[in-house]
Design a protein around this motif. Structure first.
Motif, short mmCIF file in Angstrom:
data_model
loop_
_atom_site.label_atom_id
_atom_site.label_comp_id
_atom_site.label_asym_id
_atom_site.label_seq_id
_atom_site.Cartn_x
_atom_site.Cartn_y
_atom_site.Cartn_z
N TRP A 149 -4.61 3.09 9.55
CA TRP A 149 -4.84 4.19 10.49
C TRP A 149 -6.08 4.97 10.06
O TRP A 149 -6.20 5.34 8.90
N TYR A 208 -1.95 0.26 6.16
CA TYR A 208 -1.64 0.10 7.58
C TYR A 208 -2.82 0.44 8.48
O TYR A 208 -2.74 0.32 9.69
N THR A 258 10.38 1.45 12.38
CA THR A 258 9.17 2.25 12.37
C THR A 258 9.43 3.59 13.05
O THR A 258 10.08 3.65 14.09
N VAL A 295 1.65 0.26 11.92
CA VAL A 295 0.37 -0.36 11.62
C VAL A 295 -0.58 0.05 12.75
O VAL A 295 -0.21 0.03 13.92
N ASN A 322 7.73 0.54 3.45
CA ASN A 322 7.74 -0.56 4.41
C ASN A 322 9.19 -0.70 4.89
O ASN A 322 10.11 -0.12 4.31
N SER A 345 0.61 5.86 6.98
CA SER A 345 -0.09 4.80 7.72
C SER A 345 -1.60 4.76 7.50
O SER A 345 -2.27 3.89 8.05
#
Length: 173
Positions: free
Chosen positions: A128, A126, A63, A86, A24, A122
């Protein structure tokens, strides 16, 4: 050309030169892969991350970017931390996800690492979708010029392994 290998298992148990952490932005640990790497790597990983936060990453790692620390107690020389996006249905963030893989390979090249283990960045908390995460990961690694000789995608479960296997012809595995 970089060899691509798939493994179902625990990324913290891989014997490679660099392990990629799906971090993160705080770099201070979290859940999933991030928490596992910090736990198994021990206090040296957190100490290096705190130094990064105290210097050039005071607001956290952006990111799509990547940065390296010691690997501490892991069977690796370095941890390359990258912050995945995200997932969003409203906004295409696939370029940011691809950037995680490109930037991690760039950092690996700077370090001189020839073997790198990646998680499915991700694709956990997150959100994905695994099939799309696998496609972006494999396509990006294949398209990125690098001196890394072997990339191992370490997938936590059978469904993640299958998603990545669909992207890698059997003669490559």
């Amino acid at each position: 050309m970089t060899a691509i290998k798939l493994v179902q298992g625990d990324i913290t148990r891989q014997s490679v030169e660099a392990v990629v952490n799906a971090a993160n932005s705080s770099l201070l640990g979290g859940g999933g892969v991030d928490g596992a790497i910090h736990r198994r790597g021990g206090p040296a990983v957190l100490e290096d991350c705190r130094k990064l936060r105290a210097s050039q990453y005071g607001k956290g790692l952006p990111t799509g970017r990547a940065v390296a620390t010691t690997a501490g107690e892991l069977d690796a020389r370095w941890v390359i931390h990258t912050v995945g996006p995200v997932y969003s249905r409203e906004e295409d963030r696939s370029a940011l996800l691809a950037s995680c893989y490109r930037e991690s390979l760039r950092v690996a090249d700077e370090l001189g690492a020839r073997t790198v283990a990646f998680p499915a960045v991700s694709a956990g908390i997150y959100g994905w979708p695994m099939d799309d995460a696998a496609r972006i990961a494999v396509e990006t690694v294949r398209a990125t010029p690098t001196d890394v000789e072997e990339v191992t995608f370490v997938l936590f479960d059978e469904s993640a392994y299958r998603a990545f296997a669909a992207q890698v012809p059997s003669e490559e595995k």
